[in-house]
Design a protein around this motif. Structure first.
Motif, PDB file in Angstrom:
ATOM      1  N   HIS A 100       0.832  -1.206   0.000  1.00 35.56           N
ATOM      2  CA  HIS A 100       0.000   0.000   0.000  1.00 35.56           C
ATOM      3  C   HIS A 100       0.864   1.253   0.000  1.00 35.56           C
ATOM      4  CE1 HIS A 100      -0.050   0.174   4.736  1.00 35.56           C
ATOM      5  NE2 HIS A 100       1.112  -0.175   4.261  1.00 35.56           N
ATOM      6  N   TYR A 101       0.194   2.378  -0.261  1.00 36.39           N
ATOM      7  CA  TYR A 101       0.829   3.681  -0.149  1.00 36.39           C
ATOM      8  C   TYR A 101       0.561   4.215   1.257  1.00 36.39           C
ATOM      9  CZ  TYR A 101       1.291   3.801  -5.249  1.00 36.39           C
ATOM     10  OH  TYR A 101       1.620   3.510  -6.552  1.00 36.39           O
ATOM     11  N   VAL A 102       1.611   4.702   1.910  1.00 35.42           N
ATOM     12  CA  VAL A 102       1.459   5.317   3.222  1.00 35.42           C
ATOM     13  C   VAL A 102       2.251   6.616   3.243  1.00 35.42           C
ATOM     14  CG1 VAL A 102       1.092   3.144   4.451  1.00 35.42           C
ATOM     15  CG2 VAL A 102       3.415   4.007   4.151  1.00 35.42           C
ATOM     16  N   VAL A 103       2.018   7.415   4.269  1.00 33.99           N
ATOM     17  CA  VAL A 103       2.733   8.670   4.445  1.00 33.99           C
ATOM     18  C   VAL A 103       3.704   8.515   5.598  1.00 33.99           C
ATOM     19  CG1 VAL A 103       2.524  11.116   5.013  1.00 33.99           C
ATOM     20  CG2 VAL A 103       0.824  10.030   3.523  1.00 33.99           C
ATOM     21  N   ARG A 104       4.974   8.791   5.337  1.00 32.57           N
ATOM     22  CA  ARG A 104       6.013   8.763   6.352  1.00 32.57           C
ATOM     23  C   ARG A 104       6.655  10.140   6.422  1.00 32.57           C
ATOM     24  NH1 ARG A 104       4.353   4.513   9.038  1.00 32.57           N
ATOM     25  NH2 ARG A 104       4.504   2.539   7.905  1.00 32.57           N
ATOM     26  N   ARG A 105       6.515  10.791   7.567  1.00 34.37           N
ATOM     27  CA  ARG A 105       7.091  12.119   7.768  1.00 34.37           C
ATOM     28  C   ARG A 105       6.714  13.075   6.647  1.00 34.37           C
ATOM     29  NH1 ARG A 105      13.124  10.493  10.086  1.00 34.37           N
ATOM     30  NH2 ARG A 105      12.359   9.278  11.862  1.00 34.37           N
ATOM     31  N   GLY A 106       5.461  13.044   6.303  1.00 29.84           N
ATOM     32  CA  GLY A 106       4.935  13.991   5.327  1.00 29.84           C
ATOM     33  C   GLY A 106       5.140  13.615   3.886  1.00 29.84           C
ATOM     34  N   ARG A 107       5.730  12.432   3.607  1.00 24.36           N
ATOM     35  CA  ARG A 107       5.987  12.021   2.228  1.00 24.36           C
ATOM     36  C   ARG A 107       5.314  10.692   1.944  1.00 24.36           C
ATOM     37  NH1 ARG A 107       9.860  15.472   0.420  1.00 24.36           N
ATOM     38  NH2 ARG A 107      11.160  16.426   2.044  1.00 24.36           N
ATOM     39  N   LYS A 108       4.708  10.603   0.779  1.00 25.88           N
ATOM     40  CA  LYS A 108       4.067   9.350   0.375  1.00 25.88           C
ATOM     41  C   LYS A 108       5.124   8.352  -0.065  1.00 25.88           C
ATOM     42  CE  LYS A 108       0.225   9.346  -2.026  1.00 25.88           C
ATOM     43  NZ  LYS A 108      -0.737   9.448  -3.163  1.00 25.88           N
ATOM     44  N   VAL A 109       5.011   7.118   0.430  1.00 25.25           N
ATOM     45  CA  VAL A 109       5.930   6.051   0.049  1.00 25.25           C
ATOM     46  C   VAL A 109       5.125   4.789  -0.228  1.00 25.25           C
ATOM     47  CG1 VAL A 109       7.863   6.982   1.361  1.00 25.25           C
ATOM     48  CG2 VAL A 109       6.323   5.369   2.458  1.00 25.25           C
ATOM     49  N   TRP A 110       5.742   3.885  -0.952  1.00 23.75           N
ATOM     50  CA  TRP A 110       5.141   2.605  -1.326  1.00 23.75           C
ATOM     51  C   TRP A 110       5.853   1.517  -0.552  1.00 23.75           C
ATOM     52  CZ3 TRP A 110       1.357   0.070  -3.732  1.00 23.75           C
ATOM     53  CH2 TRP A 110       1.585  -1.174  -4.297  1.00 23.75           C
ATOM     54  N   GLU A 111       5.111   0.722   0.190  1.00 23.57           N
ATOM     55  CA  GLU A 111       5.775  -0.291   0.999  1.00 23.57           C
ATOM     56  C   GLU A 111       4.885  -1.506   1.197  1.00 23.57           C
ATOM     57  OE1 GLU A 111       4.765   1.047   5.576  1.00 23.57           O
ATOM     58  OE2 GLU A 111       6.565   1.872   4.638  1.00 23.57           O
ATOM     59  N   ALA A 112       5.521  -2.612   1.543  1.00 24.21           N
ATOM     60  CA  ALA A 112       4.800  -3.845   1.849  1.00 24.21           C
ATOM     61  C   ALA A 112       4.220  -3.731   3.248  1.00 24.21           C
ATOM     62  CB  ALA A 112       5.740  -5.037   1.749  1.00 24.21           C
TER      63      ALA A 112
END
Length: 548
Positions: free
Chosen positions: A158-170
């Motif tokens: 899924h796409y999540v937000v880490r420290r204000g930035r969208k990232v793609w992760e398992a």
């Protein structure tokens, strides 16, 4: 259904069971432990119930903890009730945990924490604590003739937000059993993409019959497509489950052979061929002999990309990227490596006054505390941090070709980042484009006449804990983030003088605040602030409520 799976709660479950065994006799009562001498002041009793947020049913054996001047912990009883006496407040951190459930803050995405700050002068017992049940994706993977596909990995991403930035992760993954069944648990509410692994067989490169067509089960997205762009998202509510069945078909694969030019004697290379973002490793098998320049790969028809990177000396990285349009067996692919020179990063310090000796001893020279990170515009790729050399005022960073947002931070309270440029590009306003062989330096300028902002976040007549985001008008990529106390007080040092838009969000863990378009939606509730060099500016902000 016989299944093999791993969940993000596996470690928590082990700890929880050990704690349950030790505390079983005192379930519903506070666990005793060695404590430091109690502080002076009033004591409180914290009590309440822990329930399922979806059904309202009580949750027994949930671990409830309070952290403050003293630590208290207990388990809920069969009715979900708990009581922790002798809590020294009034400010405490509170959490409730149970395997198979999430705290409500954790489910909102981003870096949500499971602890909540309570003011026991304001918060009155009994509390009603709602835990969110986990979601589950389960199903079966089949191949021809409805035969089960055993031992293949199934990943939920899924796409999540880490420290204000969208990232793609398992998010989590499982493995099919001998019936082709899988189960992926421990999922928060949200949207997921599901992908299976690939299976090429042990003798992929040497079919027994030269005339036999090569076929394989390639990495496939639900509901049975080859790439992420065509995949169907799976919407999962709190405590929900989604059952699916995927039927994989043998896909023709073709032999791609070629030569890599530019490999130095004794140098190893990494090769990757991919046509999807389902996995960071190559989903297609590649065969090569040590440092030899020849390679063979099995690739399905269509567009794929070959990536080649050398290993070894980080200052002499070689790189190549080649687009492949595979329509059949493809011989004589020629790839030439080019130097991927380290990008120099130079830090220049501008002093307007003599440095403070004590400050310099404690924190070092201003340039020593500068760090640089490149965030790929392609959110499926990882961020890259800069390395430093001996004199600490220069750095170097190796980055493959692509577009990046440059993120510079510094720890010196009296200094701020004034400028970041590369050639004619202002990297505080624009992305940086990296191409092989271009070693143009990144120039960072820091100055010592930083501003300070001191403020209070209010929610009506009282203060409020909030995430503070300051975006400079002239350099929107140089935004700063801070947090206010439960009373709403915050102070930020090392600020660049200038005009800012300031936002105070009650919750921002899932907010993509690095994206100006996202923040623009809240512009009418922001506050304009002008910060002057070497001065402290005071500001009062109204909290922007995003939570119900």
């Amino acid at each position: 259904m016989r299944c093999k799976w791993r969940t993000p709660h596996s470690v928590l479950i082990t700890i929880f069971l050990l704690m349950t065994t030790a505390a079983h006799a005192q379930s519903g009562r506070s666990a005793s432990r060695s404590q430091p001498p109690p502080p002076d002041g009033p004591k409180y009793t914290l009590s309440g119930r822990v329930v399922n947020s979806e059904t309202g049913d009580p949750i027994p054996n949930a671990l409830v903890q309070v952290t403050g001047a003293r630590v208290g912990a207990t388990f809920t009883d069969r009715e979900g009730r708990f009581e922790i006496p002798n809590v020294f407040g009034p400010k405490v951190m509170f959490s409730a945990r149970k395997p198979g459930f999430f705290d409500e803050r954790e489910t909102r995405g981003g870096d949500g924490q499971s602890r909540t700050t309570l003011d026991l002068e304001i918060t009155k017992s009994p509390l009603l604590i709602k835990l969110v049940p986990e979601g589950i994706i389960f199903g079966r993977v089949l191949v021809e003739n409805n035969e089960p596909f055993e031992g293949v990995s199934v990943r939920a991403m899924h796409y999540v937000v880490r420290r204000g930035r969208k990232v793609w992760e398992a998010a989590a993954h499982g493995t099919t059993d001998d019936q082709g069944d899988f189960r992926i648990a421990g999922l928060k509410p949200g949207s997921y993409f599901l992908a299976t692994g690939a299976r090429f067989g042990q003798s992929a490169f040497t079919p027994p019959d030269p005339n036999e067509k090569r076929q394989a089960y390639v990495s496939t997205f639900y509901p049975g497509v080859a790439d992420l762009a065509s995949a169907a998202p799976i919407a999962l509510r709190a405590g929900g489950s989604f059952q699916l069945e995927m039927s994989l078909k043998l896909t023709p694969v073709f032999l791609v052979t070629g030569t890599i030019k530019g490999i130095a004697p004794g140098q190893q290379v990494n090769l990757k061929i991919s046509n999807s973002t389902s996995d960071e490793s190559s989903p297609f098998p590649i065969q090569r002999a040590g440092n030899r320049s020849e390679f063979r790969a099995l690739v399905p028809a269509g567009l794929s990309t070959l990536f080649v990177t050398t290993q070894g000396d980080p200052d002499h990285v070689m790189y190549a990227e080649k687009l492949l349009d595979v329509k059949g067996d493809t011989p004589n692919v020629y790839v030439e490596l080019s130097p991927l020179l380290p990008i120099p990063v130079n830090v220049r310090v501008e002093n307007t006054k003599p440095p403070v000796t004590q400050f310099t001893r404690q924190f070092g020279r201003p340039g020593e505390n500068v760090s640089l990170t490149l965030h790929p515009v392609d959110v499926t790729k990882h961020s890259i941090g800069a390395g430093r050399d001996g004199n600490r005022l220069t750095m170097a960073i190796n980055a493959p070709p692509g577009s990046y947002v440059v993120d510079v931070s510094q720890m010196s309270e009296s200094y701020y980042v004034q400028a970041i440029v590369r050639g004619a590009v202002d990297l505080t306003r624009e992305e940086m484009t990296v191409v092989a062989g271009d070693a143009s330096p990144v120039e960072i300028t820091v100055r010592d006449n930083a501003a300070v902002v001191l403020g209070r976040v209010q929610d009506g007549d009282s203060g409020a804990a909030a995430t503070i985001i300051l975006v400079p008008d002239r350099s929107p990529l140089l935004f700063r983030v801070g947090n206010s106390s439960p009373e709403g007080i915050f102070q930020l040092y090392g600020m660049a003088p200038g005009d800012y838009r300031v936002y105070a969000f009650d919750y921002a863990d899932d907010l993509e605040y690095s994206n100006p378009q996202v923040l623009a939606e809240f512009a009418d509730r922001s506050t304009h602030v002008t910060l002057d060099a070497d001065k402290t500016t005071r500001v009062t902000l109204n909290v922007i409520r995003r939570l119900n």
